[in-house]
Motif scaffolding. Structure first.
Motif, PDB file in Angstrom:
ATOM      1  N   GLY A 211     -10.493 -56.965  -2.738  1.00  0.00           N
ATOM      2  CA  GLY A 211     -11.630 -56.211  -3.286  1.00  0.00           C
ATOM      3  C   GLY A 211     -12.822 -56.146  -2.341  1.00  0.00           C
ATOM      4  O   GLY A 211     -13.811 -55.499  -2.652  1.00  0.00           O
ATOM      5  N   GLY A 212     -12.763 -56.847  -1.226  1.00  0.00           N
ATOM      6  CA  GLY A 212     -13.862 -56.741  -0.261  1.00  0.00           C
ATOM      7  C   GLY A 212     -14.865 -57.880  -0.319  1.00  0.00           C
ATOM      8  O   GLY A 212     -15.940 -57.788   0.288  1.00  0.00           O
ATOM      9  N   VAL A 213     -14.525 -58.977  -1.041  1.00  0.00           N
ATOM     10  CA  VAL A 213     -15.398 -60.163  -0.966  1.00  0.00           C
ATOM     11  C   VAL A 213     -15.325 -60.675   0.468  1.00  0.00           C
ATOM     12  O   VAL A 213     -14.236 -60.813   1.030  1.00  0.00           O
ATOM     13  CB  VAL A 213     -14.915 -61.259  -1.966  1.00  0.00           C
ATOM     14  CG1 VAL A 213     -15.575 -62.593  -1.669  1.00  0.00           C
ATOM     15  CG2 VAL A 213     -15.193 -60.822  -3.399  1.00  0.00           C
ATOM     16  N   ASN A 214     -16.489 -60.929   1.079  1.00  0.00           N
ATOM     17  CA  ASN A 214     -16.445 -61.412   2.472  1.00  0.00           C
ATOM     18  C   ASN A 214     -17.167 -62.738   2.649  1.00  0.00           C
ATOM     19  O   ASN A 214     -17.464 -63.157   3.771  1.00  0.00           O
ATOM     20  CB  ASN A 214     -17.005 -60.354   3.439  1.00  0.00           C
ATOM     21  CG  ASN A 214     -18.378 -59.869   3.019  1.00  0.00           C
ATOM     22  OD1 ASN A 214     -19.100 -60.579   2.324  1.00  0.00           O
ATOM     23  ND2 ASN A 214     -18.737 -58.656   3.423  1.00  0.00           N
ATOM     24  N   ARG A 215     -17.436 -63.412   1.501  1.00  0.00           N
ATOM     25  CA  ARG A 215     -18.101 -64.727   1.590  1.00  0.00           C
ATOM     26  C   ARG A 215     -17.755 -65.528   0.332  1.00  0.00           C
ATOM     27  O   ARG A 215     -17.981 -65.051  -0.786  1.00  0.00           O
ATOM     28  CB  ARG A 215     -19.607 -64.517   1.703  1.00  0.00           C
ATOM     29  CG  ARG A 215     -20.430 -65.748   1.980  1.00  0.00           C
ATOM     30  CD  ARG A 215     -21.872 -65.340   2.274  1.00  0.00           C
ATOM     31  NE  ARG A 215     -22.704 -66.469   2.614  1.00  0.00           N
ATOM     32  CZ  ARG A 215     -23.443 -67.154   1.740  1.00  0.00           C
ATOM     33  NH1 ARG A 215     -23.435 -66.836   0.457  1.00  0.00           N
ATOM     34  NH2 ARG A 215     -24.176 -68.166   2.142  1.00  0.00           N
ATOM     35  N   PHE A 216     -17.179 -66.711   0.521  1.00  0.00           N
ATOM     36  CA  PHE A 216     -16.915 -67.612  -0.609  1.00  0.00           C
ATOM     37  C   PHE A 216     -17.902 -68.774  -0.523  1.00  0.00           C
ATOM     38  O   PHE A 216     -18.083 -69.358   0.547  1.00  0.00           O
ATOM     39  CB  PHE A 216     -15.498 -68.189  -0.534  1.00  0.00           C
ATOM     40  CG  PHE A 216     -14.429 -67.176  -0.826  1.00  0.00           C
ATOM     41  CD1 PHE A 216     -14.155 -66.776  -2.124  1.00  0.00           C
ATOM     42  CD2 PHE A 216     -13.678 -66.623   0.211  1.00  0.00           C
ATOM     43  CE1 PHE A 216     -13.168 -65.846  -2.395  1.00  0.00           C
ATOM     44  CE2 PHE A 216     -12.687 -65.686  -0.046  1.00  0.00           C
ATOM     45  CZ  PHE A 216     -12.429 -65.295  -1.356  1.00  0.00           C
ATOM     46  N   SER A 217     -18.511 -69.103  -1.650  1.00  0.00           N
ATOM     47  CA  SER A 217     -19.430 -70.238  -1.670  1.00  0.00           C
ATOM     48  C   SER A 217     -18.914 -71.263  -2.680  1.00  0.00           C
ATOM     49  O   SER A 217     -18.775 -70.950  -3.866  1.00  0.00           O
ATOM     50  CB  SER A 217     -20.824 -69.752  -2.057  1.00  0.00           C
ATOM     51  OG  SER A 217     -21.691 -70.845  -2.169  1.00  0.00           O
ATOM     52  N   PHE A 218     -18.604 -72.461  -2.192  1.00  0.00           N
ATOM     53  CA  PHE A 218     -18.036 -73.504  -3.055  1.00  0.00           C
ATOM     54  C   PHE A 218     -19.031 -74.639  -3.271  1.00  0.00           C
ATOM     55  O   PHE A 218     -19.573 -75.183  -2.302  1.00  0.00           O
ATOM     56  CB  PHE A 218     -16.779 -74.109  -2.411  1.00  0.00           C
ATOM     57  CG  PHE A 218     -15.616 -73.166  -2.381  1.00  0.00           C
ATOM     58  CD1 PHE A 218     -14.743 -73.079  -3.447  1.00  0.00           C
ATOM     59  CD2 PHE A 218     -15.409 -72.350  -1.282  1.00  0.00           C
ATOM     60  CE1 PHE A 218     -13.674 -72.199  -3.428  1.00  0.00           C
ATOM     61  CE2 PHE A 218     -14.344 -71.457  -1.247  1.00  0.00           C
ATOM     62  CZ  PHE A 218     -13.484 -71.382  -2.331  1.00  0.00           C
ATOM     63  N   GLY A 219     -19.242 -74.974  -4.523  1.00  0.00           N
ATOM     64  CA  GLY A 219     -20.087 -76.136  -4.832  1.00  0.00           C
ATOM     65  C   GLY A 219     -19.253 -77.395  -4.753  1.00  0.00           C
ATOM     66  O   GLY A 219     -18.862 -77.947  -5.776  1.00  0.00           O
ATOM     67  N   VAL A 220     -18.966 -77.852  -3.529  1.00  0.00           N
ATOM     68  CA  VAL A 220     -18.129 -79.054  -3.361  1.00  0.00           C
ATOM     69  C   VAL A 220     -18.907 -80.295  -3.817  1.00  0.00           C
ATOM     70  O   VAL A 220     -18.375 -81.199  -4.430  1.00  0.00           O
ATOM     71  CB  VAL A 220     -17.689 -79.179  -1.872  1.00  0.00           C
ATOM     72  CG1 VAL A 220     -17.068 -80.545  -1.600  1.00  0.00           C
ATOM     73  CG2 VAL A 220     -16.690 -78.072  -1.528  1.00  0.00           C
ATOM     74  N   GLN A 221     -20.155 -80.367  -3.496  1.00  0.00           N
ATOM     75  CA  GLN A 221     -21.096 -81.472  -3.807  1.00  0.00           C
ATOM     76  C   GLN A 221     -20.766 -82.752  -3.047  1.00  0.00           C
ATOM     77  O   GLN A 221     -21.601 -83.293  -2.369  1.00  0.00           O
ATOM     78  CB  GLN A 221     -21.211 -81.752  -5.320  1.00  0.00           C
ATOM     79  CG  GLN A 221     -21.278 -80.517  -6.225  1.00  0.00           C
ATOM     80  CD  GLN A 221     -22.283 -79.447  -5.812  1.00  0.00           C
ATOM     81  OE1 GLN A 221     -22.871 -79.520  -4.762  1.00  0.00           O
ATOM     82  NE2 GLN A 221     -22.436 -78.404  -6.619  1.00  0.00           N
ATOM     83  N   SER A 222     -19.532 -83.283  -3.176  1.00  0.00           N
ATOM     84  CA  SER A 222     -19.129 -84.434  -2.348  1.00  0.00           C
ATOM     85  C   SER A 222     -17.627 -84.350  -2.172  1.00  0.00           C
ATOM     86  O   SER A 222     -16.920 -83.852  -3.047  1.00  0.00           O
ATOM     87  CB  SER A 222     -19.499 -85.747  -3.039  1.00  0.00           C
ATOM     88  OG  SER A 222     -18.955 -86.838  -2.309  1.00  0.00           O
ATOM     89  N   PHE A 223     -17.131 -84.859  -1.017  1.00  0.00           N
ATOM     90  CA  PHE A 223     -15.678 -84.933  -0.827  1.00  0.00           C
ATOM     91  C   PHE A 223     -15.121 -86.231  -1.414  1.00  0.00           C
ATOM     92  O   PHE A 223     -13.920 -86.379  -1.543  1.00  0.00           O
ATOM     93  CB  PHE A 223     -15.347 -84.897   0.681  1.00  0.00           C
ATOM     94  CG  PHE A 223     -15.558 -83.544   1.301  1.00  0.00           C
ATOM     95  CD1 PHE A 223     -14.611 -82.537   1.142  1.00  0.00           C
ATOM     96  CD2 PHE A 223     -16.690 -83.269   2.043  1.00  0.00           C
ATOM     97  CE1 PHE A 223     -14.800 -81.285   1.707  1.00  0.00           C
ATOM     98  CE2 PHE A 223     -16.887 -82.023   2.621  1.00  0.00           C
ATOM     99  CZ  PHE A 223     -15.931 -81.029   2.447  1.00  0.00           C
ATOM    100  N   ASP A 224     -15.995 -87.161  -1.724  1.00  0.00           N
ATOM    101  CA  ASP A 224     -15.556 -88.477  -2.184  1.00  0.00           C
ATOM    102  C   ASP A 224     -15.035 -88.389  -3.626  1.00  0.00           C
ATOM    103  O   ASP A 224     -15.771 -87.993  -4.540  1.00  0.00           O
ATOM    104  CB  ASP A 224     -16.749 -89.440  -2.107  1.00  0.00           C
ATOM    105  CG  ASP A 224     -16.337 -90.853  -2.391  1.00  0.00           C
ATOM    106  OD1 ASP A 224     -16.046 -91.585  -1.438  1.00  0.00           O
ATOM    107  OD2 ASP A 224     -16.288 -91.206  -3.600  1.00  0.00           O
ATOM    108  N   THR A 225     -13.776 -88.775  -3.817  1.00  0.00           N
ATOM    109  CA  THR A 225     -13.141 -88.586  -5.127  1.00  0.00           C
ATOM    110  C   THR A 225     -13.900 -89.332  -6.235  1.00  0.00           C
ATOM    111  O   THR A 225     -14.118 -88.783  -7.323  1.00  0.00           O
ATOM    112  CB  THR A 225     -11.670 -89.045  -5.073  1.00  0.00           C
ATOM    113  OG1 THR A 225     -11.020 -88.288  -4.037  1.00  0.00           O
ATOM    114  CG2 THR A 225     -10.956 -88.815  -6.384  1.00  0.00           C
TER     115      THR A 225
END
Ligand code: SF4
Length: 474
Positions: free
Chosen positions: A185-199
């Motif tokens: 569909g033409g999305v060219n930027r994904f923004s992920f709220g990862v916050q922390s990689f620590d499980t």
């Protein structure tokens, strides 16, 4: 009766200001400005309030905007998806749990809203440079609804050829089919709220997926090499020691993410996080002074990796990441809102759409823009907005703003600037104010103090008042 001079009124205002207010302007006396320049962050976003537009005038005002072409300048639209699969403990914005029937009905109305506004002269007149599909959790939508929504954007919005379209996402239940629907569909930027990689940190704030899955999915998205991939990291969460934080930022760099935000955790009064800490179910979040040290460490790691700083909180690894929407919306450019709970801005007027999804849908069915709140701009809002936008970049071009608005800004702000210079929060050279690392951490307080100071001068009736002379008298 003897009337007070402008200067006398100003001095009276200053001397009558309670000590606590002066501290919010000038800062605390301290040898450690990074941790203790202020007692707390005073606001989340610096702002100047205008006048609330009476409810019965809101739609008339909106229609008046839509009937004109508006000024030519960069434009953005914000589309809000008010659903989440789970509720994160720290969240102050949660609206609705995902529900398939409601989701379909909501996307129908969102498409109708795009359709309704697209016919206006305002929307047809100038290209839109940035689209932000945010939430909530847009990636919680079904594949069909993602496709329908993006198609409606292309049909109704005059996108500039170099548009940025961001899709805010979580990895939970964001499979390849949804990713492909976005890219197609033409999305060219994904923004992920990862916050922390620590499980452990992730689980304690209500995030579901573990470190391994997050890293695998980010590597997969990066390998597709078809859109900018951006992540948010947050510092100051329970269980997030300095070692954990350093590992979080280092992981961002190791994955070679296109862009990243380093945000401070805010513990909202009515949040589930506050409740969990009060009940003893979770250890406390970091204090503001501890967060300041984490911020400084994050900045050092990003700078060592030569990520390019695009704003105080945001970095880019390459030219793929432009951070266009955020820069436009923070600098007061036109941002047209769509969807329940969306906010936007046109010519200094601030708008908010009804947050209640049922009332939003009812009003769309009645053929009206479901606005629930509007504020008119204060006098001089262009100057204030430029100050907010510039300070977000970590500096203030005082010479340029003084020339553009015909005021001696350095003189007007001099009591504040002198106090902040002495405290190590700013440096001044070549007509620019630059924030030190301590100033960057406290930039919302410094920006709000400048706005309040200028408003106070304005309320005394004269922008050209010689503040330096007045401060000396006082
Ligand atoms: S995904 Fe975002 S909006 Fe939804 S609960 Fe979590 S922080 Fe809040």
């Amino acid at each position: 009766m003897q009337t007070m001079s402008k200067a006398d009124r100003f001095i009276k205002g200053m001397t009558e200001m309670p000590v606590v207010d002066k501290k919010w302007l000038f800062g605390n006396e301290t040898d450690d400005p990074l941790r203790f320049a202020f007692d707390a962050k005073r606001v989340i976003h610096p702002s100047v309030r205008g006048r609330t537009v009476p409810a019965e005038e809101i739609l008339t005002r909106w229609d008046a905007f839509m009937r004109q072409s508006g000024r030519r300048s960069k434009r953005a639209i914000y589309i809000h998806i008010p659903f989440c699969q789970t509720r994160c403990l720290y969240c102050g914005f949660f609206q609705n749990f995902l529900n398939k029937d409601l989701e379909d009905a909501y996307i129908d109305r969102l498409i109708t809203e795009l359709n309704m506004n697209s016919m206006s002269l305002f929307m047809k007149s100038h290209p839109v440079h940035a689209v932000y599909i945010g939430g909530g959790t847009p990636s919680a939508l079904s594949v069909q609804n993602i496709e329908r929504l993006i198609q409606a954007i292309h049909l109704n919005i005059p996108l500039a050829n170099d548009y940025e379209m961001t899709f805010e996402s979580r990895f939970h239940e964001f499979g390849d089919d949804k990713i492909n629907a976005c890219l197609k569909g033409g999305v060219n930027r994904f923004s992920f709220g990862v916050q922390s990689f620590d499980t452990k940190v992730r689980k304690c704030i209500g995030r579901i997926d573990d470190r391994g899955k997050i890293i695998d999915r980010l590597n997969y998205l990066m390998s597709i090499d078809n859109a900018a991939v951006i992540i948010d990291l947050m510092y100051g969460m329970p269980h997030q020691t300095m070692d954990v934080w350093e590992k979080d930022v280092t992981t961002l760099i190791e994955i070679a993410i296109d862009g990243g935000d380093l945000y401070q955790l805010n513990v909202y009064e009515d949040s589930k996080l506050k409740e969990a800490v009060q009940k003893g179910a979770l250890p406390s979040a970091a204090k503001t002074s501890e967060q300041a040290v984490m911020f400084k460490r994050g900045v050092e790691i990003m700078e060592k990796a030569r990520y390019k700083r695009l704003s105080i909180c945001h970095w880019a690894r390459n030219t793929r990441e432009r951070n266009l929407y955020n820069q436009l919306s923070k600098s007061g450019f036109v941002t047209v809102p769509f969807g329940a709970g969306a906010g936007g801005k046109i010519e200094g007027y601030t708008f908010f759409i009804d947050r209640d999804i049922h009332s939003y849908m009812k009003r769309i069915d009645a053929g009206e823009k479901p606005l629930m709140f509007m504020m008119s701009p204060p006098d001089d809002y262009e100057l204030y907005t430029e100050i907010i936008g510039e300070m977000d970049l970590g500096r203030l071009n005082i010479s340029m703003l003084s020339a553009r608005y015909g005021v001696d800004l350095e003189n007007m702000l001099s009591p504040l600037l002198e106090a902040w210079l002495a405290k190590g929060l700013i440096t001044m050279s070549d007509g620019f104010l630059e924030l030190t690392v301590a100033g960057q951490f406290w930039y919302v307080n410094l920006t709000q103090a400048m706005l309040d100071w200028l408003m106070m001068i304005k309320s005394n009736g004269n922008h050209a008042l010689n503040i330096k002379a007045i401060a000396a008298q006082g």
